[in-house]
Structures are given as C-alpha cells and as structure tokens.
Design an enzyme around this catalytic site. Structure first.
Site, PDB file in Angstrom:
ATOM      1  N   LYS A   1     -17.708  -5.642 -76.150  1.00  0.00           N
ATOM      2  CA  LYS A   1     -16.466  -5.395 -76.895  1.00  0.00           C
ATOM      3  C   LYS A   1     -15.285  -4.998 -75.994  1.00  0.00           C
ATOM      4  CE  LYS A   1     -18.041  -4.172 -81.536  1.00  0.00           C
ATOM      5  NZ  LYS A   1     -17.943  -3.186 -82.617  1.00  0.00           N
TER       6      LYS A   1
ATOM      7  N   ASP B   1     -12.673  -3.683 -86.905  1.00  0.00           N
ATOM      8  CA  ASP B   1     -13.523  -2.558 -87.331  1.00  0.00           C
ATOM      9  C   ASP B   1     -12.705  -1.486 -88.069  1.00  0.00           C
ATOM     10  OD1 ASP B   1     -16.050  -3.397 -86.506  1.00  0.00           O
ATOM     11  OD2 ASP B   1     -15.778  -2.624 -84.468  1.00  0.00           O
TER      12      ASP B   1
HETATM   13  P1  NAP Z   1     -21.029   5.705 -79.624  1.00  0.00           P
HETATM   14  O1  NAP Z   1     -19.893   4.972 -78.980  1.00  0.00           O
HETATM   15  O2  NAP Z   1     -22.305   5.850 -78.909  1.00  0.00           O
HETATM   16  O3  NAP Z   1     -20.495   7.184 -80.028  1.00  0.00           O
HETATM   17  C1  NAP Z   1     -21.329   8.088 -80.663  1.00  0.00           C
HETATM   18  C2  NAP Z   1     -20.552   9.375 -80.983  1.00  0.00           C
HETATM   19  O4  NAP Z   1     -21.412  10.206 -81.757  1.00  0.00           O
HETATM   20  C3  NAP Z   1     -20.156  10.180 -79.768  1.00  0.00           C
HETATM   21  O5  NAP Z   1     -18.903  10.748 -79.995  1.00  0.00           O
HETATM   22  C4  NAP Z   1     -21.246  11.272 -79.690  1.00  0.00           C
HETATM   23  O6  NAP Z   1     -20.773  12.488 -79.163  1.00  0.00           O
HETATM   24  C5  NAP Z   1     -21.555  11.484 -81.146  1.00  0.00           C
HETATM   25  N1  NAP Z   1     -22.931  11.950 -81.343  1.00  0.00           N
HETATM   26  C6  NAP Z   1     -24.084  11.301 -81.006  1.00  0.00           C
HETATM   27  N2  NAP Z   1     -25.151  12.024 -81.366  1.00  0.00           N
HETATM   28  C7  NAP Z   1     -24.673  13.176 -81.904  1.00  0.00           C
HETATM   29  C8  NAP Z   1     -25.276  14.339 -82.448  1.00  0.00           C
HETATM   30  N3  NAP Z   1     -26.626  14.460 -82.491  1.00  0.00           N
HETATM   31  N4  NAP Z   1     -24.481  15.309 -82.926  1.00  0.00           N
HETATM   32  C9  NAP Z   1     -23.144  15.204 -82.880  1.00  0.00           C
HETATM   33  N5  NAP Z   1     -22.480  14.130 -82.367  1.00  0.00           N
HETATM   34  C10 NAP Z   1     -23.244  13.128 -81.892  1.00  0.00           C
HETATM   35  O7  NAP Z   1     -21.383   5.041 -81.027  1.00  0.00           O
HETATM   36  P2  NAP Z   1     -20.440   4.137 -81.974  1.00  0.00           P
HETATM   37  O8  NAP Z   1     -20.490   2.739 -81.522  1.00  0.00           O
HETATM   38  O9  NAP Z   1     -19.121   4.810 -82.126  1.00  0.00           O
HETATM   39  O10 NAP Z   1     -21.271   4.182 -83.341  1.00  0.00           O
HETATM   40  C11 NAP Z   1     -21.384   5.392 -84.078  1.00  0.00           C
HETATM   41  C12 NAP Z   1     -21.916   5.097 -85.460  1.00  0.00           C
HETATM   42  O11 NAP Z   1     -21.013   4.246 -86.146  1.00  0.00           O
HETATM   43  C13 NAP Z   1     -23.269   4.371 -85.475  1.00  0.00           C
HETATM   44  O12 NAP Z   1     -24.135   5.097 -86.288  1.00  0.00           O
HETATM   45  C14 NAP Z   1     -23.018   3.044 -86.125  1.00  0.00           C
HETATM   46  O13 NAP Z   1     -24.022   2.746 -87.072  1.00  0.00           O
HETATM   47  C15 NAP Z   1     -21.731   3.278 -86.873  1.00  0.00           C
HETATM   48  N6  NAP Z   1     -20.904   2.042 -86.926  1.00  0.00           N
HETATM   49  C16 NAP Z   1     -20.765   1.458 -88.134  1.00  0.00           C
HETATM   50  C17 NAP Z   1     -19.996   0.331 -88.261  1.00  0.00           C
HETATM   51  C18 NAP Z   1     -19.819  -0.284 -89.613  1.00  0.00           C
HETATM   52  O14 NAP Z   1     -19.311  -1.401 -89.711  1.00  0.00           O
HETATM   53  N7  NAP Z   1     -20.199   0.393 -90.677  1.00  0.00           N
HETATM   54  C19 NAP Z   1     -19.380  -0.230 -87.122  1.00  0.00           C
HETATM   55  C20 NAP Z   1     -19.554   0.401 -85.890  1.00  0.00           C
HETATM   56  C21 NAP Z   1     -20.331   1.542 -85.805  1.00  0.00           C
HETATM   57  P3  NAP Z   1     -20.707  12.793 -77.571  1.00  0.00           P
HETATM   58  O15 NAP Z   1     -19.395  12.223 -77.108  1.00  0.00           O
HETATM   59  O16 NAP Z   1     -20.783  14.273 -77.504  1.00  0.00           O
HETATM   60  O17 NAP Z   1     -21.905  12.104 -76.959  1.00  0.00           O
END
Ligand code: NAP
Length: 312
Positions: free
Chosen positions: A78, A114
């Site tokens: 991405k 998104d």
């Molecule tokens: P990412 O880039 O890996 O970011 C994850 C974020 O969550 C980081 O800020 C991380 O904090 C935080 N985090 C992880 N584990 C945690 C915990 N146990 N407690 C508190 N904070 C925590 O992931 P992403 O791509 O943004 O995706 C995140 C979520 O969005 C996923 O679950 C995905 O399913 C969902 N999503 C959904 C869609 C949709 O179309 N519905 C699209 C994209 C993503 P740190 O910075 O402290 O590590």
C-alpha cells in the site's frame, strides 16, 4: 435436443480488474466485485494476483502494458506502490498509502478509498461526520486512512495510541498535510489508557477502533473498558471478523449506536468499483457475499478445531 446457449463469461472485450498483495488468497475483493459485476451485467472480470515485494514494479508495468482497467492494492504494497504510479490523488497523498489504482489514458492513478469507505459507512448509519468530534484508537494504517479522511470534514479528532510517540507522529504528519484544506479538523494525540479515555470519551460523538483488539481468533476482549462506553454516542469498530466484536457488544449494551467494520470494507470496494466502471454496485449484495465467506471460514475453522476433515 439443443441446449440453451449461455453467454460466454469472458470474451476478447472483457475488461480486467484485479487485486495485488502477498499473501492474497484471503482477499474478499474478488468475491464482492464479481458479484457486483454479474448483477449489473457488466463485461468485467476481477482476479487476484500474488505479487512479491521485489516484483511490484514489474507488476505495475504489466498492468499498464495489458491495459487492466484498475486494481486494488493490499498488504504489503500500500505504501511502496506510490513510487510506481504516475499520479496520486491528494487524499491518498495525505494518507501516504494507496489501496486503489485506475488506468486513465495510459497513466496509473492512485487513490485511497479506506477512509472514504469508513465515512460512507458513518453516513449510511445516519452519522454524517461533518462537524463531529471523534476519538480514533490506534495509529496504524487504518487509523491513518480514517483520520486523513476525517480531517476534511470533522471538527476534531483525538488519536489515542498505545505507543504515544507513534500517535503523535501520525497527528503531526496529518496536521501538516491538511494545511491547504479549507477548514481542517483540529487534531490531538493522547496515550491509549483508562485515564485519558475517561477524559476524552465524554467530549466526542464517535469512537473508532482502529486496533486489532478483539479480532479473530483473539475474540472476547475489548480495547475499551465497558463502563466508559455510555459516554460515547456512536461506536465504530474497523474489525469485521467477528462481525460483532466484544467492543460492539459492550457498546450496544451501553445504549450506543454501533457500526461494524464490514460496512467499511464493502464501501471502500464500492467506491473503487464506481471509480473504475462508472456504475454504482449493489452494496447489499457485496455485503451478503462477504458475510457468506466469513461464515464459511468460521465453520471451516471450527470443524478444524474439532478434528473434522476440512472440506475440499
Ligand atoms: P497496524 O498498522 O498494524 O496498526 C495497529 C494499531 O493497533 C497500532 O496503532 C497499535 O499500537 C495498535 N494495537 C495493536 N495491538 C494493540 C493492543 N493489544 N492494545 C492497544 N493497541 C494495540 O494495523 P492496521 O492495518 O491499522 O489495522 C488495524 C485494524 O483495522 C485491523 O484489525 C483490521 O482488521 C482493521 N481494518 C479494517 C478495515 C476494514 O475495511 N474494515 C480496513 C483496514 C483495517 P502501537 O502503535 O502501540 O503498536
């Protein structure tokens, strides 16, 4: 007896759409898009390609050479795809990531649907984001896309992240990137912990979970203490597997309006579809097909756990 002729599914005129990523076999985009294509009777076909990191440039040139109409981009490309495009629209530039590419007059144009998909999900649920105050939990890719889109229309966004420095970096980047917008939302950052949540939640209209907390297979946990939830009128969880997360269950029990992540997934796809084909897809159908796949995967996982043979 002569058998009735079915129209051929693919002809020499069929336009190609695709998704690229690595891995790619779990993508729900081909199922959602091909259902929408069939329902509209369009002469398009949507396929998935596994593209390794070191093959991204070649894949982009291949898309251009073959005249593919458009393609989605998922993990891990991405951000890196941007270097291979001829143009990136302003919102995607602010996000710093592209999830949709269209081929326009031989030029590869990148966009990020998104955040737009999340905003359309809010509107569908009677929650227009204009002038509202949001708390965004997390500072990864989803938080970045949603906060960038919210910057254009919301009044204020507080980003709460476990690692405060990462949340601050996101806010600093988006505040700088939104400087040319007519009236950008004000942005602030806080650490994701009980005390800050207790302070921030009573001041917002919508809470958006952009962390993977509560996602399959680690269900039954929530990123928010349930007793703080009544302070937030609307709760949106980007997680769509399970459909109803612990956070959404707690929020519904506290009387909040709840919105699930599947609506964002369907809407980001629908916006891409409209951009490529000029036609509005049947979003209810796309959601139905996505739901069926999620249910099937769940059943497959449960049978696997109970030691039954996987269906072929
Ligand atoms: P990412 O880039 O890996 O970011 C994850 C974020 O969550 C980081 O800020 C991380 O904090 C935080 N985090 C992880 N584990 C945690 C915990 N146990 N407690 C508190 N904070 C925590 O992931 P992403 O791509 O943004 O995706 C995140 C979520 O969005 C996923 O679950 C995905 O399913 C969902 N999503 C959904 C869609 C949709 O179309 N519905 C699209 C994209 C993503 P740190 O910075 O402290 O590590």
């Amino acid at each position: 007896m002569e058998r009735p002729q079915r129209p051929p599914l693919v002809t020499s005129r069929t336009a190609l759409l695709a998704v690229i990523g690595d891995p790619i076999e779990h993508s729900m985009s081909p199922i959602m898009h091909n259902a929408a294509i069939a329902a509209l009777g369009l002469d398009y076909l949507y396929v998935a390609f596994q593209v390794r990191r070191d093959a991204l440039r070649a894949a982009c040139e291949g898309m251009r050479a073959l005249g593919v109409r458009g393609f989605n981009v998922t993990i891990p490309h991405k951000v890196s795809i941007m270097a291979h495009l001829d143009e990136v629209v302003p919102l995607a530039r602010r996000v710093g990531a592209v999830n949709t590419v269209a081929l326009r007059d031989g030029r590869l144009v990148g966009r990020n649907t998104d955040g737009e998909g999340a905003l359309r999900a809010f509107r569908d649920h009677g929650v227009p984001p204009a002038g509202k105050r949001f708390a965004v939990l997390g500072a990864g890719g989803a938080a970045r896309a949603i906060t960038a889109a919210l910057s254009e229309t919301a009044e204020h966004v507080t980003v709460l992240n476990r690692t405060r420095a990462r949340g601050q970096a996101l806010v600093d980047h988006l505040a700088e990137a939104a400087r040319d917008l007519p009236s950008p939302a004000t942005l602030e950052c806080a650490e994701l912990k009980r005390e800050t949540l207790a302070r921030v939640l009573p001041t917002v209209d919508v809470v958006v979970n952009c962390t993977p907390v509560g996602m399959f297979p680690h269900e039954g946990v929530s990123v928010l203490p349930a007793d703080l939830l009544s302070a937030a009128p609307v709760v949106f969880d980007t997680v769509y597997n399970p459909l109803e997360t612990q956070l959404l269950r707690d929020a519904a029990a506290a009387g909040c309006t709840t919105i699930g992540g599947l609506d964002m997934l369907v809407n980001q796809g629908a916006i891409a579809f409209e951009w490529w084909t000029g036609s509005a897809p049947d979003r209810a159908l796309m959601k139905d097909r996505a739901l069926a796949v999620l249910r099937q995967r769940r059943q497959g996982h449960e049978s696997h756990q109970h030691g039954e043979a996987e269906p072929r």
